[in-house]
Design a protein around this motif. Structure first.
Motif, PDB file in Angstrom:
ATOM      1  N   LYS A   1       0.324  -1.078  -0.146  1.00 37.69           N
ATOM      2  CA  LYS A   1       0.045   0.744   0.442  1.00 37.69           C
ATOM      3  C   LYS A   1       0.842   1.028   0.076  1.00 37.69           C
ATOM      4  O   LYS A   1       1.697   1.282   0.629  1.00 37.69           O
ATOM      5  CB  LYS A   1      -0.803  -0.362   1.202  1.00 37.69           C
ATOM      6  CG  LYS A   1      -1.984  -1.137   1.334  1.00 37.69           C
ATOM      7  CD  LYS A   1      -3.127  -0.907   2.591  1.00 37.69           C
ATOM      8  CE  LYS A   1      -4.092  -1.852   2.215  1.00 37.69           C
ATOM      9  NZ  LYS A   1      -4.820  -1.678   3.908  1.00 37.69           N
TER      10      LYS A   1
ATOM     11  N   THR B   1      -2.484   6.395 -10.577  1.00 38.39           N
ATOM     12  CA  THR B   1      -2.212   5.965 -11.767  1.00 38.39           C
ATOM     13  C   THR B   1      -0.703   4.975 -11.931  1.00 38.39           C
ATOM     14  O   THR B   1      -0.870   3.870 -11.921  1.00 38.39           O
ATOM     15  CB  THR B   1      -2.805   6.247 -13.691  1.00 38.39           C
ATOM     16  OG1 THR B   1      -3.949   7.346 -13.336  1.00 38.39           O
ATOM     17  CG2 THR B   1      -2.462   5.358 -14.494  1.00 38.39           C
TER      18      THR B   1
ATOM     19  N   ASN C   1      -1.017   2.285  -9.156  1.00 43.20           N
ATOM     20  CA  ASN C   1      -1.332   1.074  -8.978  1.00 43.20           C
ATOM     21  C   ASN C   1      -0.939   0.556 -10.159  1.00 43.20           C
ATOM     22  O   ASN C   1      -1.021  -0.987 -10.048  1.00 43.20           O
ATOM     23  CB  ASN C   1      -2.388   1.900  -9.784  1.00 43.20           C
ATOM     24  CG  ASN C   1      -3.813   2.349  -8.494  1.00 43.20           C
ATOM     25  OD1 ASN C   1      -4.013   2.240  -7.044  1.00 43.20           O
ATOM     26  ND2 ASN C   1      -4.352   3.277  -9.105  1.00 43.20           N
TER      27      ASN C   1
ATOM     28  N   ASP D   1      -1.281  -0.243  -3.816  1.00 45.99           N
ATOM     29  CA  ASP D   1      -2.694  -0.057  -3.682  1.00 45.99           C
ATOM     30  C   ASP D   1      -2.715   1.338  -2.875  1.00 45.99           C
ATOM     31  O   ASP D   1      -2.180   1.499  -1.988  1.00 45.99           O
ATOM     32  CB  ASP D   1      -3.322  -1.247  -1.994  1.00 45.99           C
ATOM     33  CG  ASP D   1      -5.241  -0.282  -2.439  1.00 45.99           C
ATOM     34  OD1 ASP D   1      -5.302   0.438  -3.274  1.00 45.99           O
ATOM     35  OD2 ASP D   1      -5.412  -0.535  -0.742  1.00 45.99           O
TER      36      ASP D   1
END
Length: 65
Positions: free
Chosen positions: A2, A25, A28, A33
């Motif tokens: 994360k 973006t 990811n 995350d």
């Protein structure tokens, strides 16, 4: 994994929005995350030093509204 991105909530512009979207973006795309958090001055406060966050509500300020 994360990732948390904390940014200023009070100076949002079109450029800020685009940069925020690109950052999410990108993160990811790297398999992270992404958790985007916008914070304003109303969300922040000084610690009162009561230490109740250690005893009554671990990890959370009891004075927060």
């Amino acid at each position: 994994m994360k990732a948390t991105v904390i940014s200023d909530n009070e100076h949002k512009t079109e450029l800020y929005q685009k940069l925020s979207e690109l950052t999410a973006t990108f993160l990811n795309g790297k398999g992270l995350d992404a958790n985007m958090i916008d914070v304003g001055s109303d969300d922040l406060a000084y610690c009162s030093g009561c230490f109740e966050c250690w005893t009554k509500t671990p990890g959370e300020c009891v004075k927060a509204t």
